[in-house]
Design a protein around this motif. Structure first.
Motif, PDB file in Angstrom:
ATOM      1  N   THR A   1       4.040  67.455  63.976  1.00  0.00           N
ATOM      2  CA  THR A   1       3.521  67.065  62.667  1.00  0.00           C
ATOM      3  C   THR A   1       2.039  67.404  62.642  1.00  0.00           C
ATOM      4  OG1 THR A   1       5.083  65.220  62.487  1.00  0.00           O
ATOM      5  CG2 THR A   1       3.147  65.168  61.048  1.00  0.00           C
ATOM      6  N   LEU A   2       1.615  68.145  61.625  1.00  0.00           N
ATOM      7  CA  LEU A   2       0.205  68.486  61.473  1.00  0.00           C
ATOM      8  C   LEU A   2      -0.418  67.590  60.414  1.00  0.00           C
ATOM      9  CD1 LEU A   2       1.895  71.420  61.798  1.00  0.00           C
ATOM     10  CD2 LEU A   2      -0.456  72.249  61.943  1.00  0.00           C
ATOM     11  N   PHE A   3      -1.637  67.141  60.683  1.00  0.00           N
ATOM     12  CA  PHE A   3      -2.401  66.350  59.720  1.00  0.00           C
ATOM     13  C   PHE A   3      -3.599  67.182  59.276  1.00  0.00           C
ATOM     14  CE2 PHE A   3      -0.225  63.237  62.390  1.00  0.00           C
ATOM     15  CZ  PHE A   3       0.390  62.446  61.426  1.00  0.00           C
ATOM     16  N   GLU A   4      -3.645  67.493  57.989  1.00  0.00           N
ATOM     17  CA  GLU A   4      -4.723  68.307  57.430  1.00  0.00           C
ATOM     18  C   GLU A   4      -5.410  67.512  56.321  1.00  0.00           C
ATOM     19  OE1 GLU A   4      -7.507  70.452  56.178  1.00  0.00           O
ATOM     20  OE2 GLU A   4      -6.411  71.211  57.931  1.00  0.00           O
ATOM     21  N   GLN A   5      -6.727  67.329  56.454  1.00  0.00           N
ATOM     22  CA  GLN A   5      -7.427  66.479  55.496  1.00  0.00           C
ATOM     23  C   GLN A   5      -7.632  67.142  54.136  1.00  0.00           C
ATOM     24  OE1 GLN A   5     -11.504  65.501  56.477  1.00  0.00           O
ATOM     25  NE2 GLN A   5     -11.811  67.425  57.577  1.00  0.00           N
ATOM     26  N   HIS A   6      -7.449  68.461  54.061  1.00  0.00           N
ATOM     27  CA  HIS A   6      -7.572  69.164  52.785  1.00  0.00           C
ATOM     28  C   HIS A   6      -6.182  69.499  52.231  1.00  0.00           C
ATOM     29  CE1 HIS A   6     -11.882  69.353  53.287  1.00  0.00           C
ATOM     30  NE2 HIS A   6     -11.720  69.832  54.502  1.00  0.00           N
ATOM     31  N   SER A   7      -6.162  70.183  51.102  1.00  0.00           N
ATOM     32  CA  SER A   7      -4.889  70.440  50.420  1.00  0.00           C
ATOM     33  C   SER A   7      -4.278  71.788  50.770  1.00  0.00           C
ATOM     34  CB  SER A   7      -5.090  70.353  48.900  1.00  0.00           C
ATOM     35  OG  SER A   7      -6.060  71.305  48.474  1.00  0.00           O
ATOM     36  N   VAL A   8      -4.967  72.577  51.601  1.00  0.00           N
ATOM     37  CA  VAL A   8      -4.469  73.894  51.995  1.00  0.00           C
ATOM     38  C   VAL A   8      -4.746  74.115  53.474  1.00  0.00           C
ATOM     39  CG1 VAL A   8      -4.736  74.947  49.706  1.00  0.00           C
ATOM     40  CG2 VAL A   8      -6.649  75.003  51.327  1.00  0.00           C
ATOM     41  N   VAL A   9      -4.072  75.106  54.057  1.00  0.00           N
ATOM     42  CA  VAL A   9      -4.350  75.478  55.441  1.00  0.00           C
ATOM     43  C   VAL A   9      -5.600  76.359  55.472  1.00  0.00           C
ATOM     44  CG1 VAL A   9      -1.897  75.385  56.000  1.00  0.00           C
ATOM     45  CG2 VAL A   9      -2.934  77.580  55.397  1.00  0.00           C
ATOM     46  N   GLY A  10      -6.112  76.593  56.663  1.00  0.00           N
ATOM     47  CA  GLY A  10      -7.221  77.535  56.797  1.00  0.00           C
ATOM     48  C   GLY A  10      -8.423  77.011  57.543  1.00  0.00           C
ATOM     49  N   GLY A  11      -8.635  75.690  57.535  1.00  0.00           N
ATOM     50  CA  GLY A  11      -9.760  75.134  58.277  1.00  0.00           C
ATOM     51  C   GLY A  11     -11.084  75.752  57.878  1.00  0.00           C
ATOM     52  N   LEU A  12     -11.801  76.274  58.858  1.00  0.00           N
ATOM     53  CA  LEU A  12     -13.099  76.910  58.629  1.00  0.00           C
ATOM     54  C   LEU A  12     -13.028  77.952  57.526  1.00  0.00           C
ATOM     55  CD1 LEU A  12     -16.004  77.917  59.439  1.00  0.00           C
ATOM     56  CD2 LEU A  12     -14.868  79.363  61.131  1.00  0.00           C
ATOM     57  N   TRP A  13     -11.931  78.698  57.457  1.00  0.00           N
ATOM     58  CA  TRP A  13     -11.830  79.834  56.548  1.00  0.00           C
ATOM     59  C   TRP A  13     -11.389  79.429  55.145  1.00  0.00           C
ATOM     60  CZ3 TRP A  13     -14.073  84.055  58.250  1.00  0.00           C
ATOM     61  CH2 TRP A  13     -14.213  84.211  59.637  1.00  0.00           C
TER      62      TRP A  13
ATOM     63  N   PRO B   1     -14.050  85.825  54.266  1.00  0.00           N
ATOM     64  CA  PRO B   1     -13.364  84.532  54.289  1.00  0.00           C
ATOM     65  C   PRO B   1     -12.045  84.500  53.525  1.00  0.00           C
ATOM     66  CG  PRO B   1     -15.713  84.216  53.939  1.00  0.00           C
ATOM     67  CD  PRO B   1     -15.471  85.691  53.864  1.00  0.00           C
ATOM     68  N   ALA B   2     -12.017  85.059  52.316  1.00  0.00           N
ATOM     69  CA  ALA B   2     -10.796  84.981  51.512  1.00  0.00           C
ATOM     70  C   ALA B   2      -9.641  85.722  52.176  1.00  0.00           C
ATOM     71  CB  ALA B   2     -11.052  85.535  50.113  1.00  0.00           C
ATOM     72  N   ALA B   3      -9.940  86.871  52.786  1.00  0.00           N
ATOM     73  CA  ALA B   3      -8.892  87.641  53.457  1.00  0.00           C
ATOM     74  C   ALA B   3      -8.358  86.896  54.674  1.00  0.00           C
ATOM     75  CB  ALA B   3      -9.427  89.011  53.860  1.00  0.00           C
ATOM     76  N   VAL B   4      -9.254  86.275  55.443  1.00  0.00           N
ATOM     77  CA  VAL B   4      -8.802  85.525  56.624  1.00  0.00           C
ATOM     78  C   VAL B   4      -7.991  84.306  56.195  1.00  0.00           C
ATOM     79  CG1 VAL B   4      -9.508  84.312  58.713  1.00  0.00           C
ATOM     80  CG2 VAL B   4     -10.770  86.337  57.972  1.00  0.00           C
ATOM     81  N   ALA B   5      -8.440  83.631  55.134  1.00  0.00           N
ATOM     82  CA  ALA B   5      -7.687  82.478  54.627  1.00  0.00           C
ATOM     83  C   ALA B   5      -6.284  82.902  54.189  1.00  0.00           C
ATOM     84  CB  ALA B   5      -8.438  81.828  53.471  1.00  0.00           C
ATOM     85  N   ALA B   6      -6.189  84.057  53.525  1.00  0.00           N
ATOM     86  CA  ALA B   6      -4.879  84.555  53.094  1.00  0.00           C
ATOM     87  C   ALA B   6      -4.005  84.900  54.299  1.00  0.00           C
ATOM     88  CB  ALA B   6      -5.059  85.778  52.200  1.00  0.00           C
TER      89      ALA B   6
END
Length: 446
Positions: free
Chosen positions: A64-76, A122-127
């Motif tokens: 189970t992953l806990f992510e404080q934001h609404s999307v994946v990506g962390g730093l990116w 950043p946008a490409a890495v996030a994608a």
């Protein structure tokens, strides 16, 4: 290609493990491994490290992953105004996509805008990270908008995860993947409060416009320092680049308004004093490119100690020796991060399943203490313990061999060597140099 063809700078410049560990491996070799699967594993963070950990551990465990934001990506993870983030609009990776990618998932060329070339922004890495999560079917395993407030042991085998806005949950092991680009490292400089000078951190940077026609002191000589010095020089009247790394001159020799100086030691209203006795006058702003600090606000200090950015008590930068069901993925820096995250996760999986048998906690603690003592006995600052740099290949090879993992792919090694040679020959403009097409041609889909 195998490891012997690499420049010596990449191979075993320091001993990654004390010699006692090698003896323990010999003693433990051949032991019957008890397979331990289907345990409940909590992963804190759905950035690159968390996604790597989940993609590996889900094969043998329940994750189970806990992510404080609404999307994946962390730093990116990007936002429209780039505020409160280590990112800025013009940022591009200092690694080409073909080397940066996870070893099990190529970086799709169509994700990178043409103007970014081989070095994605950043946008490409996030994608790419979103595509990675989709490929490994990780999204259903992520609890979004889930801020972890406390992680505490219940007993020797279980952990309690407390959350800001939902009930606490119990797990058998915890993997911390919360990144280390959130808390800026702001070294104390004498007089910084009284001088009246504007002192910013790279995390505050968005674009060079605020520095137009100003005299700017930039402190920090690593990747962000070089990139921001070069970018700020396009608008600033003068840039004083302060640091102590050799070779800084070569990185800005094409910039007539950039000069190299020693580290600042004192800020005065009328002048900035440097370590070599020089005084700089007329400085309008100071920008710190001095990195970030590790922080784990959800962990009690009794569990983990951080001293001058050295996280104590970890075995191989991963396992908490005194409680080896608490692990960290992604602490090392000055590395090729995504492949390192994946191999760390594979090593951790070998430990959790029993494929790799480790010594008991007292012996692990002794090994961890020996690793730190070995580092502290050498010249340099404690805070660089997790900076692998040229030692990263030795570290990866050790993890691979100790856990009997698949060796590093030849294509990865070839790309690593090619990028190293390009950066050595073209330190200022390596992103503009065409990569060897044969080495960086993506393999056909499996």
């Amino acid at each position: 290609m195998r490891y012997g063809s690499f420049p010596k700078q990449f191979l075993f410049q320091r001993s990654i493990m004390p010699c006692q560990w090698a003896h323990l491996l010999v003693k433990l070799h051949g032991m019957t491994h008890q397979t331990r699967t289907n345990r409940n594993i909590a992963i804190i963070g759905a950035g690159a490290a968390g996604l790597a950990a989940a993609s590996v551990l889900q094969r043998t465990q329940s994750v189970t992953l806990f992510e404080q934001h609404s999307v994946v990506g962390g730093l990116w993870r990007t936002n429209d105004n780039f505020k409160h983030t280590a990112l800025y609009p013009s940022l591009r990776s200092n690694l080409p996509a073909g080397l940066m990618a996870f070893l099990d998932f190529p970086f799709q060329r169509q994700l990178i805008p043409e103007h970014e070339g081989d070095y994605p922004g950043p946008a490409a890495v996030a994608a790419y990270l979103q595509a990675y999560a989709d490929h490994h079917q990780l999204i259903p395993k992520i609890q979004f908008n889930a801020k972890v407030t406390r992680v505490s042991p219940i007993n020797d085998t279980q952990w309690l995860i407390e959350l800001a806005d939902r009930p606490a949950q119990i797990f058998d092991a915890v993997v911390v993947c919360n990144g280390h680009y959130t808390q800026p490292n702001r070294p104390l400089i004498e007089g910084s409060t009284e001088s009246g000078l504007s002192v910013l951190h790279a995390k505050d940077y968005i674009n060079p416009d605020p520095f137009r026609d100003q005299r700017v002191l930039v402190w920090g000589s690593k990747a962000s320092g070089m990139d921001l010095v070069r970018e700020i020089s396009t608008t600033a009247k003068q840039v004083y680049w302060c640091g102590h790394d050799p070779g800084m001159d070569a990185l800005v020799q094409d910039k007539s308004n950039v000069s190299i100086h020693a580290d600042p030691t004192k800020l005065n209203r009328d002048a900035i004093e440097l370590a070599d006795g020089e005084r700089l006058t007329g400085v309008d702003q100071v920008l710190l490119c001095t990195g970030y600090q590790y922080q784990f606000p959800f962990l009690d200090e009794a569990l983990i100690t951080i001293d001058d950015n050295l996280v104590h008590g970890l075995h191989q930068h991963i396992l908490l020796a005194k409680r080896p069901t608490l692990a960290f993925i992604g602490l090392p820096y000055l590395v090729i991060p995504f492949p390192l995250f994946l191999i760390q996760s594979q090593w951790l999986n070998a430990v959790l399943t029993g494929q790799l048998q480790l010594p008991d906690a007292p012996q692990l603690i002794a090994l961890s203490d020996a690793e730190v003592a070995q580092h502290l006995a050498k010249p340099g600052e404690p805070r660089h313990f997790h900076r692998l740099g040229a030692d990263q290949l030795a570290y990866l090879v050790h993890l691979i061999e100790s856990a009997a993992l698949a060796p590093l792919p030849d294509i990865f090694l070839a790309r690593l060597k090619a990028v190293y040679e390009i950066k050595l020959a073209h330190p200022q403009d390596f992103r503009a140099i065409e990569l060897p097409s044969q080495t960086f041609r993506d393999p056909p889909p499996a």
